[in-house]
Motif scaffolding. Structure first.
Motif, PDB file in Angstrom:
ATOM      1  N   PRO A   1       1.270  -1.246  -0.306  1.00 30.41           N
ATOM      2  CA  PRO A   1       0.089   0.170  -0.093  1.00 30.41           C
ATOM      3  C   PRO A   1       0.482   1.363   0.031  1.00 30.41           C
ATOM      4  CG  PRO A   1      -1.108  -1.610   1.655  1.00 30.41           C
ATOM      5  CD  PRO A   1       1.053  -1.868   1.732  1.00 30.41           C
ATOM      6  N   ASN A   2       0.357   2.099  -0.741  1.00 31.78           N
ATOM      7  CA  ASN A   2       0.698   3.558  -0.966  1.00 31.78           C
ATOM      8  C   ASN A   2       2.179   4.085  -1.647  1.00 31.78           C
ATOM      9  OD1 ASN A   2       0.053   5.323   0.532  1.00 31.78           O
ATOM     10  ND2 ASN A   2       0.900   5.922   2.304  1.00 31.78           N
ATOM     11  N   VAL A   3       2.834   2.859  -1.987  1.00 31.43           N
ATOM     12  CA  VAL A   3       3.479   2.624  -2.409  1.00 31.43           C
ATOM     13  C   VAL A   3       3.994   3.851  -4.458  1.00 31.43           C
ATOM     14  CG1 VAL A   3       5.161   1.068  -2.478  1.00 31.43           C
ATOM     15  CG2 VAL A   3       3.641   0.794  -3.695  1.00 31.43           C
ATOM     16  N   GLY A   4       2.301   4.089  -4.491  1.00 33.31           N
ATOM     17  CA  GLY A   4       2.335   4.358  -5.900  1.00 33.31           C
ATOM     18  C   GLY A   4       1.528   3.838  -7.294  1.00 33.31           C
ATOM     19  N   LYS A   5       0.866   3.156  -6.076  1.00 31.66           N
ATOM     20  CA  LYS A   5       0.159   2.493  -8.151  1.00 31.66           C
ATOM     21  C   LYS A   5      -0.523   3.099  -8.337  1.00 31.66           C
ATOM     22  CE  LYS A   5      -0.931  -0.731  -5.107  1.00 31.66           C
ATOM     23  NZ  LYS A   5      -0.453  -0.218  -4.024  1.00 31.66           N
ATOM     24  N   SER A   6      -1.773   3.432  -7.525  1.00 27.43           N
ATOM     25  CA  SER A   6      -3.007   4.440  -8.431  1.00 27.43           C
ATOM     26  C   SER A   6      -2.571   5.428  -9.381  1.00 27.43           C
ATOM     27  CB  SER A   6      -3.528   4.769  -7.118  1.00 27.43           C
ATOM     28  OG  SER A   6      -3.876   3.414  -6.557  1.00 27.43           O
ATOM     29  N   SER A   7      -1.657   5.808  -8.542  1.00 21.41           N
ATOM     30  CA  SER A   7      -0.358   7.247  -9.244  1.00 21.41           C
ATOM     31  C   SER A   7      -0.556   7.256 -10.329  1.00 21.41           C
ATOM     32  CB  SER A   7       0.217   7.845  -7.806  1.00 21.41           C
ATOM     33  OG  SER A   7      -0.126   8.312  -7.051  1.00 21.41           O
ATOM     34  N   LEU A   8       0.400   5.803 -10.499  1.00 24.12           N
ATOM     35  CA  LEU A   8       1.071   4.982 -11.369  1.00 24.12           C
ATOM     36  C   LEU A   8       0.362   4.962 -12.171  1.00 24.12           C
ATOM     37  CD1 LEU A   8       3.533   3.943 -12.519  1.00 24.12           C
ATOM     38  CD2 LEU A   8       3.227   2.222 -11.729  1.00 24.12           C
TER      39      LEU A   8
ATOM     40  N   THR B   1      10.257   6.274 -12.042  1.00 22.61           N
ATOM     41  CA  THR B   1       8.783   6.355 -12.254  1.00 22.61           C
ATOM     42  C   THR B   1       9.336   8.010 -11.269  1.00 22.61           C
ATOM     43  OG1 THR B   1       7.464   5.410 -10.995  1.00 22.61           O
ATOM     44  CG2 THR B   1       7.951   4.371 -13.660  1.00 22.61           C
ATOM     45  N   ALA B   2       8.586   8.961 -11.514  1.00 22.23           N
ATOM     46  CA  ALA B   2       7.606   9.103 -10.241  1.00 22.23           C
ATOM     47  C   ALA B   2       6.754   9.753 -10.818  1.00 22.23           C
ATOM     48  CB  ALA B   2       8.304  11.313 -10.158  1.00 22.23           C
ATOM     49  N   ALA B   3       5.418   9.248 -10.430  1.00 18.39           N
ATOM     50  CA  ALA B   3       4.697   8.700 -10.601  1.00 18.39           C
ATOM     51  C   ALA B   3       3.756  10.067 -10.022  1.00 18.39           C
ATOM     52  CB  ALA B   3       3.101   7.871 -10.314  1.00 18.39           C
ATOM     53  N   ALA B   4       3.574  10.378  -9.529  1.00 20.92           N
ATOM     54  CA  ALA B   4       2.959  11.737  -8.874  1.00 20.92           C
ATOM     55  C   ALA B   4       3.333  13.035  -9.859  1.00 20.92           C
ATOM     56  CB  ALA B   4       2.832  12.105  -7.587  1.00 20.92           C
TER      57      ALA B   4
ATOM     58  N   ILE C   1      10.947   1.478  -9.595  1.00 22.22           N
ATOM     59  CA  ILE C   1      10.609   2.454  -8.714  1.00 22.22           C
ATOM     60  C   ILE C   1      10.783   3.158  -8.339  1.00 22.22           C
ATOM     61  CG2 ILE C   1      13.387   2.587  -7.509  1.00 22.22           C
ATOM     62  CD1 ILE C   1      14.508   0.488  -9.299  1.00 22.22           C
ATOM     63  N   ASN C   2       9.198   3.396  -7.562  1.00 21.05           N
ATOM     64  CA  ASN C   2       8.791   4.927  -7.751  1.00 21.05           C
ATOM     65  C   ASN C   2       8.641   6.066  -6.686  1.00 21.05           C
ATOM     66  OD1 ASN C   2       6.330   6.382  -8.858  1.00 21.05           O
ATOM     67  ND2 ASN C   2       5.195   5.429  -7.312  1.00 21.05           N
ATOM     68  N   LYS C   3       8.582   7.134  -6.846  1.00 19.04           N
ATOM     69  CA  LYS C   3       8.964   8.048  -5.499  1.00 19.04           C
ATOM     70  C   LYS C   3      10.345   8.214  -6.308  1.00 19.04           C
ATOM     71  CE  LYS C   3       5.305   7.081  -2.364  1.00 19.04           C
ATOM     72  NZ  LYS C   3       4.896   7.023  -1.322  1.00 19.04           N
ATOM     73  N   ILE C   4      11.029   8.041  -7.354  1.00 19.74           N
ATOM     74  CA  ILE C   4      12.197   8.111  -7.470  1.00 19.74           C
ATOM     75  C   ILE C   4      13.096   9.913  -7.183  1.00 19.74           C
ATOM     76  CG2 ILE C   4      12.553   8.744  -9.718  1.00 19.74           C
ATOM     77  CD1 ILE C   4      14.492   6.259  -8.920  1.00 19.74           C
ATOM     78  N   ASP C   5      12.150  10.396  -7.161  1.00 26.74           N
ATOM     79  CA  ASP C   5      12.254  11.865  -6.694  1.00 26.74           C
ATOM     80  C   ASP C   5      12.897  12.501  -5.320  1.00 26.74           C
ATOM     81  OD1 ASP C   5       9.997  10.852  -7.056  1.00 26.74           O
ATOM     82  OD2 ASP C   5       9.147  13.621  -5.519  1.00 26.74           O
ATOM     83  N   LEU C   6      12.786  10.883  -4.508  1.00 31.38           N
ATOM     84  CA  LEU C   6      13.124  11.392  -3.370  1.00 31.38           C
ATOM     85  C   LEU C   6      13.780  11.346  -2.910  1.00 31.38           C
ATOM     86  CD1 LEU C   6       9.067  10.163  -1.188  1.00 31.38           C
ATOM     87  CD2 LEU C   6       9.889  12.486  -2.177  1.00 31.38           C
TER      88      LEU C   6
ATOM     89  N   THR D   1      -4.753   8.579  -2.632  1.00 31.26           N
ATOM     90  CA  THR D   1      -5.252   8.754  -1.721  1.00 31.26           C
ATOM     91  C   THR D   1      -4.466   8.754  -0.163  1.00 31.26           C
ATOM     92  OG1 THR D   1      -6.404   8.277   0.732  1.00 31.26           O
ATOM     93  CG2 THR D   1      -6.413   7.394  -1.064  1.00 31.26           C
ATOM     94  N   ASP D   2      -3.699   9.327   0.592  1.00 32.39           N
ATOM     95  CA  ASP D   2      -2.606   9.792   1.605  1.00 32.39           C
ATOM     96  C   ASP D   2      -2.738   8.245   2.409  1.00 32.39           C
ATOM     97  OD1 ASP D   2      -0.665  10.752   0.462  1.00 32.39           O
ATOM     98  OD2 ASP D   2      -1.464  12.914   1.377  1.00 32.39           O
ATOM     99  N   LEU D   3      -3.875   8.285   2.104  1.00 30.07           N
ATOM    100  CA  LEU D   3      -4.392   6.452   3.337  1.00 30.07           C
ATOM    101  C   LEU D   3      -4.669   5.536   2.696  1.00 30.07           C
ATOM    102  CD1 LEU D   3      -7.988   7.883   4.365  1.00 30.07           C
ATOM    103  CD2 LEU D   3      -6.116   8.034   6.023  1.00 30.07           C
TER     104      LEU D   3
HETATM  105  P1  GDP Z   1      -1.340   2.902  -3.442  1.00 32.51           P
HETATM  106  O1  GDP Z   1      -1.335   2.435  -2.500  1.00 32.51           O
HETATM  107  O2  GDP Z   1      -0.102   2.294  -4.205  1.00 32.51           O
HETATM  108  O3  GDP Z   1      -2.125   2.856  -5.195  1.00 32.51           O
HETATM  109  O4  GDP Z   1      -0.301   4.547  -3.707  1.00 32.51           O
HETATM  110  P2  GDP Z   1      -0.694   5.911  -4.345  1.00 32.51           P
HETATM  111  O5  GDP Z   1      -0.908   5.644  -5.696  1.00 32.51           O
HETATM  112  O6  GDP Z   1      -2.621   6.214  -3.170  1.00 32.51           O
HETATM  113  O7  GDP Z   1       0.143   6.629  -3.606  1.00 32.51           O
HETATM  114  C1  GDP Z   1       0.614   7.189  -2.469  1.00 32.51           C
HETATM  115  C2  GDP Z   1       1.004   8.026  -2.076  1.00 32.51           C
HETATM  116  O8  GDP Z   1       2.302   8.750  -3.041  1.00 32.51           O
HETATM  117  C3  GDP Z   1       0.051   9.307  -2.818  1.00 32.51           C
HETATM  118  O9  GDP Z   1       0.114  10.379  -1.362  1.00 32.51           O
HETATM  119  C4  GDP Z   1       1.147   9.645  -4.206  1.00 32.51           C
HETATM  120  O10 GDP Z   1       0.796  11.556  -4.379  1.00 32.51           O
HETATM  121  C5  GDP Z   1       2.433   9.735  -2.777  1.00 32.51           C
HETATM  122  N1  GDP Z   1       3.715   9.757  -4.535  1.00 32.51           N
HETATM  123  C6  GDP Z   1       2.786   8.391  -5.880  1.00 32.51           C
HETATM  124  N2  GDP Z   1       3.293   8.767  -6.692  1.00 32.51           N
HETATM  125  C7  GDP Z   1       4.303   9.616  -6.365  1.00 32.51           C
HETATM  126  C8  GDP Z   1       5.908   9.267  -6.158  1.00 32.51           C
HETATM  127  O11 GDP Z   1       6.063   9.809  -7.515  1.00 32.51           O
HETATM  128  N3  GDP Z   1       6.767  10.824  -6.148  1.00 32.51           N
HETATM  129  C9  GDP Z   1       6.556  10.931  -4.483  1.00 32.51           C
HETATM  130  N4  GDP Z   1       6.849  12.017  -4.266  1.00 32.51           N
HETATM  131  N5  GDP Z   1       5.071  10.810  -4.294  1.00 32.51           N
HETATM  132  C10 GDP Z   1       4.163   9.499  -4.611  1.00 32.51           C
END
Ligand code: GDP
Length: 455
Positions: free
Chosen positions: A230-237, A356-359, A334-339, A250-252
């Motif tokens: 959870p929260n790794v950014g799958k939906s964002s991707l 990737t940096a999906a967001a 490897i998501n959130k590579i921007d961090l 969402t952040d939850l």
């Molecule tokens: P999921 O639970 O895996 O589907 O994750 P979400 O897509 O809901 O993302 C969880 C949180 O991570 C959200 O607050 C997104 O904005 C944030 N997030 C997703 N992708 C990235 C990214 O590439 N970089 C950063 N900094 N935050 C991200």
């Protein structure tokens, strides 16, 4: 197959409140007569082939008005089936077309089987089998490239090389058989020439066969599952990828509980993306169902995108998920590579990775490229045209290839000429099945039953 029957079907999709026009199509000897019975055209409009007539469809006995419509007349042989074809262009939706179809059936037409119009076009020599199959592909195409490949087939870009291959086989067969029948009167066979010709045929067959993988991908598409904690950014991707809000970000943790399906196109291949709920050991009942579903969908996927959080690095949970999906082709995202400044440490056995940096919508192109590399589209251009053969055609071509290889073996082993001809005939038969020159009724049934009704 009785072709003295007139068949009728609704040729357009039947969906309530949708589609402004619906078409009812008739083909057969009584098609024109049926049109005369149920269609009335005001004024002095001429009923002749390839003309459109405006008017009213009425019940022939009660004169009840059924629809205001256009009538299109295409008389034999200048029609799709080469029979008399009539089309009623009615109002869309469900009711008008169904009532018009009912009138046609009452007037003596029979409801068409799936693909029966195209089957008649094939039986009447208007299309060969590769073209008929291309029509079905065109109707079912889910990407512009799939449609393009279908059009190439319809234009005869598969038929022509197959007919040529078969003609060459027939020539060689004739030469050999002449030696069997009139050995004394003819010069001896030029064995080198025959072997060279068959080798050339094998090269061509191999080239066409190589398009099967791409054909399969264009037709059925790819199923891709996005899995990860959870929260790794799958939906964002998925959001970044589909550029539309199908999944909730969402952040939850654990809020994407359903498997959301999204249809995309990658390099011409239709892709169905399964965005799956975050995978982790959980006691929450609802979330557990989501987790189970996501693992199930990953099992059914052609390719798995295992997504991790670059900032968190490679965790034990990631390793567990990897173990459960490892039997499928996996790309590690490897998501959130921007961090992070440097890529996290990964196990040595994981080589296929994409950052990737999906967001921020970054890395999607790299991801698509990695997907294409993984599935190896195997595109082969023939005369600058994209071919994409189907499984049936590939199976027949493979049989032709084996038979031709056996001819070469028979020649090399200096077996009697009868052995050469048996295998050559095998190749000729297999090639003929592709175009439909040699095909059984049961094969035709199987092919056309996959068509929709009205096609
Ligand atoms: P999921 O639970 O895996 O589907 O994750 P979400 O897509 O809901 O993302 C969880 C949180 O991570 C959200 O607050 C997104 O904005 C944030 N997030 C997703 N992708 C990235 C990214 O590439 N970089 C950063 N900094 N935050 C991200």
């Amino acid at each position: 197959m009785a072709t003295n029957e007139t068949i009728a079907a609704i040729a357009t999709a039947v969906v309530p409140t949708q589609g402004s026009v619906g078409i009812v199509r008739l083909s057969g000897v009584t098609a024109y007569k049926i049109a005369q019975q149920i269609f009335q055209s005001p004024g002095t409009q001429v009923w002749e082939s390839h003309r459109i007539v405006y008017g009213y469809i009425r019940h022939p006995k009660t004169q009840q008005l059924i629809d205001e419509a256009l009538l299109l007349i295409m008389l034999s042989p200048r029609s799709y089936t080469r029979e008399d074809v009539i089309e009623f262009h009615c109002h869309g939706g469900i009711m008008a077309v169904q009532q018009v179809l009912q009138l046609c059936l009452e007037a003596g037409a029979r409801l068409a089987q799936p693909g029966e119009f195209t089957l008649r076009a094939f039986l009447n020599g208007r299309l060969d089998l590769t073209q008929a199959e291309s029509i079905n592909d065109l109707v079912g195409a889910k990407s512009p490239q799939a449609a393009q490949a279908a059009l190439m087939g319809l234009e005869g870009f598969l038929r022509s090389p197959i007919i040529q291959l078969r003609a060459t086989c027939l020539d060689i067969l004739a030469e050999i058989e002449a030696r069997i029948d009139f050995e004394e009167d003819l010069p001896p066979l030029n064995i080198e020439d025959i072997t060279a010709k068959i080798s050339q045929l094998l090269v061509k067959v191999g080239e066409i066969l190589e398009t099967a993988n791409r054909g399969e991908l264009l037709r059925s598409g790819l199923k891709i599952a996005i899995v990860g904690r959870p929260n790794v950014g799958k939906s964002s991707l998925l959001n970044a990828w589909s550029k539309c809000d199908r999944a909730i970000v969402t952040d939850l943790p654990g809020t994407t509980r359903d498997v959301v399906e999204s249809q995309l196109v990658v390099g011409g291949i239709p892709v169905q993306v399964l965005d799956t709920a975050g995978i982790r050991e959980t006691s929450d009942k609802v979330e557990k169902i989501g987790v189970e579903r996501s693992l199930t969908s990953a099992q059914g996927a052609d390719l798995v995108l295992l997504t991790i959080d670059a900032f968190a690095g490679w965790t034990e949970e990631d390793a567990d998920i990897y173990t459960s999906v490892q039997h499928r082709p996996v790309i590690l995202v490897i998501n959130k590579i921007d961090l992070v400044e440097t890529k996290p440490q990964l196990p040595d056995n994981i080589t296929l990775t994409v950052e990737t940096a999906a967001a921020q919508n970054k890395g999607i192109e790299r991801l698509e490229q990695a997907i294409l590399t993984t599935v190896q589209t195997g595109s082969v251009k023939s005369a600058d045209m994209d071919l994409a053969i189907n499984q049936r055609q590939a199976a027949a071509l493979t049989r032709a290839k084996i038979s031709l290889q056996q001819v070469i073996e028979a020649v090399t082993d200096t077996l009697p000429l009868d052995f050469w001809t048996i295998d050559l005939r095998g190749a000729i038969q297999a090639l003929g099945e592709i175009t439909g020159e040699e095909v059984t009724e049961s094969v035709l049934d199987r092919i056309f039953s996959r068509f929709c009704i009205g096609k």
